[in-house]
Design a protein around this motif. Structure first.
Motif, PDB file in Angstrom:
ATOM      1  N   VAL A   1     -50.361 -22.254  36.935  1.00  0.00           N
ATOM      2  CA  VAL A   1     -48.997 -21.876  36.551  1.00  0.00           C
ATOM      3  C   VAL A   1     -48.046 -23.004  36.939  1.00  0.00           C
ATOM      4  N   VAL A   2     -48.236 -23.545  38.145  1.00  0.00           N
ATOM      5  CA  VAL A   2     -47.404 -24.661  38.607  1.00  0.00           C
ATOM      6  C   VAL A   2     -47.529 -25.842  37.639  1.00  0.00           C
ATOM      7  N   ALA A   3     -48.752 -26.082  37.140  1.00  0.00           N
ATOM      8  CA  ALA A   3     -48.996 -27.212  36.242  1.00  0.00           C
ATOM      9  C   ALA A   3     -48.150 -27.140  34.973  1.00  0.00           C
ATOM     10  N   LEU A   4     -47.762 -25.930  34.562  1.00  0.00           N
ATOM     11  CA  LEU A   4     -46.993 -25.772  33.316  1.00  0.00           C
ATOM     12  C   LEU A   4     -45.616 -26.433  33.384  1.00  0.00           C
TER      13      LEU A   4
ATOM     14  N   THR B   1     -43.458 -21.324  28.054  1.00  0.00           N
ATOM     15  CA  THR B   1     -43.190 -21.502  29.486  1.00  0.00           C
ATOM     16  C   THR B   1     -41.903 -20.801  29.909  1.00  0.00           C
ATOM     17  N   ILE B   2     -40.848 -20.944  29.082  1.00  0.00           N
ATOM     18  CA  ILE B   2     -39.587 -20.281  29.436  1.00  0.00           C
ATOM     19  C   ILE B   2     -39.758 -18.758  29.387  1.00  0.00           C
ATOM     20  N   SER B   3     -40.477 -18.265  28.364  1.00  0.00           N
ATOM     21  CA  SER B   3     -40.671 -16.816  28.295  1.00  0.00           C
ATOM     22  C   SER B   3     -41.518 -16.326  29.470  1.00  0.00           C
ATOM     23  N   ALA B   4     -42.425 -17.187  29.960  1.00  0.00           N
ATOM     24  CA  ALA B   4     -43.222 -16.793  31.128  1.00  0.00           C
ATOM     25  C   ALA B   4     -42.327 -16.535  32.336  1.00  0.00           C
ATOM     26  N   VAL B   5     -41.326 -17.411  32.502  1.00  0.00           N
ATOM     27  CA  VAL B   5     -40.400 -17.233  33.625  1.00  0.00           C
ATOM     28  C   VAL B   5     -39.592 -15.943  33.428  1.00  0.00           C
ATOM     29  N   LEU B   6     -39.090 -15.739  32.205  1.00  0.00           N
ATOM     30  CA  LEU B   6     -38.279 -14.548  31.936  1.00  0.00           C
ATOM     31  C   LEU B   6     -39.087 -13.258  32.090  1.00  0.00           C
TER      32      LEU B   6
ATOM     33  N   LEU C   1     -41.180 -23.628  39.163  1.00  0.00           N
ATOM     34  CA  LEU C   1     -39.769 -24.001  39.052  1.00  0.00           C
ATOM     35  C   LEU C   1     -39.412 -25.113  40.046  1.00  0.00           C
ATOM     36  N   LEU C   2     -39.963 -25.020  41.253  1.00  0.00           N
ATOM     37  CA  LEU C   2     -39.728 -26.069  42.260  1.00  0.00           C
ATOM     38  C   LEU C   2     -40.248 -27.418  41.756  1.00  0.00           C
ATOM     39  N   PHE C   3     -41.465 -27.381  41.230  1.00  0.00           N
ATOM     40  CA  PHE C   3     -42.100 -28.591  40.711  1.00  0.00           C
ATOM     41  C   PHE C   3     -41.270 -29.158  39.558  1.00  0.00           C
TER      42      PHE C   3
END
Lengths: 229, 121
Positions: free
Chosen positions: A72-75, A211-216, B40-42
């Motif tokens: 997830v961080v890699a995205l 990616t943005i929708s994943a955050v939302l 988000l931090l990354f």
């Protein structure tokens, strides 16, 4: 010691099946020959034939699962590469993705609720529109079944890749940015592969939409579930 | 050899951000998953160029390219739900399908209208 050996064996088996499936996909590319489907199916058949319980397979599988969160961080990297597009279409992108993310969570949850399913199933349906690692993180946090969530994510991806062009015709949608927003918000990476067939712009917008929708959705899904239960 | 060490370091960075995100999530008691906080931090560190893209990209691109491999064990878990899908469970697949088409239609439609409007101005 024995679980360890089993673990290594299943790890090798998984990687082996995956690379064969990738080869197959390069020969016959279709939403039904995606490596995740063929690999999982082969392993399921293997476990079934040799009467191996899932928990034994997971001696090896659990090591692979440790990568889900870091993925997830890699995205952040592909999102960073699309930052100019975000700036250029900021209003359309945020309005579109916010609407789509809400509709995805709400319609999935309400349909499942109306069918009479319980909380662990509903929690697994809620994040189905986002990419697998994020959907699993969300489901883990909301107490849903992670394996069901993985299946629903796949359904969202495949149905989007197959029927998006029909939806675009129905809505008279021609702009590649509008197409990419819809399919990326609904069908994550599988949809993005389809969007790339339309145009490079649609593919890039789809990638950032997922990616943005994943955050939302990671904000919306727990909230909706909290209100319901 | 040097290349492999680089790639391992780049991938370890993802683990560090992930655990940092999980830590922030548990300390602040947030509902958003720690992995998303880590992402988000990354992202912010990439935007501000504190972490330049070129020093991290090859390892991460390698991982992203074969991302589906990592979903296999969880997906295989569906083996424990065969009875579920043989019964009423199959209806949810239909629900997921319909909900997905609804998302594509509304999102693309609204975005299309907004883009037309912007083009008019």
């Amino acid at each position: 010691m024995v679980p360890y050996l089993y673990g290594i064996g299943f790890l090798i088996l998984t990687v082996f099946f995956y690379f064969i499936s990738k080869k197959l996909y390069s020969i016959i590319p279709s939403p039904f020959t995606l490596p995740i489907i063929i690999t999982s199916l082969s392993i399921i058949i293997f476990l079934y034939l040799f009467d191996i319980p899932y928990s034994v397979y997971m001696y090896g599988g659990q090591w692979i699962n440790h990568f889900l969160g870091p993925l997830v961080v890699a995205l952040a990297l592909p999102l960073y590469r699309q930052r100019y597009l975000i700036k250029k279409y900021a209003l359309v992108i945020f309005t579109g993705i916010l609407t789509g993310s809400f509709i995805g969570v709400l319609s999935g949850v309400l349909l499942t609720l109306s069918l009479g399913f319980g909380e662990s199933v509903i929690a697994a349906v809620a994040p189905k529109s986002v990419t697998t690692p994020v959907a699993l993180s969300i489901t883990d946090a909301t107490g849903g079944s992670m394996s069901l969530a993985a299946i629903f994510v796949m359904i969202a991806g495949i149905s989007g890749a197959m029927f998006a062009p029909m939806m675009w015709r129905a809505g008279r949608v021609n702009h590649p940015v509008a197409k990419g927003l819809g399919i990326g918000t609904a069908s994550h990476a599988i949809g993005t592969a389809k969007a790339l067939e339309d145009s490079e712009l649609a593919g890039a917008v789809s990638a950032l939409s997922m990616t943005i929708s994943a955050v939302l959705v990671s904000l919306i899904a727990p909230l909706v579930l909290k209100i319901l239960f | 050899m040097k290349k492999i060490i680089y790639i391992l370091l780049q991938i370890s960075l993802l683990f560090i951000f992930y655990h940092l995100g999980e830590y922030i999530q548990s300390v602040l008691n947030l509902t958003i998953p720690g992995s998303i906080i880590g992402m988000l931090l990354f992202f912010v560190l990439l935007l501000t160029n504190i972490i330049p893209e070129r020093i991290i990209s090859n390892g991460i691109d390698l991982l992203i390219k074969d991302m589906p491999l990592f979903f296999v064990p969880v997906t295989v878990g569906v083996i424990e739900f065969f009875d579920f899908f043989r019964g009423k469970g199959s209806l949810i697949l239909l629900a997921a399908f319909l909900s997905t088409l609804l998302v594509i239609f509304t999102t693309s439609f609204i975005a299309g209208k907004l883009l037309e409007k912007e083009a008019d101005i």
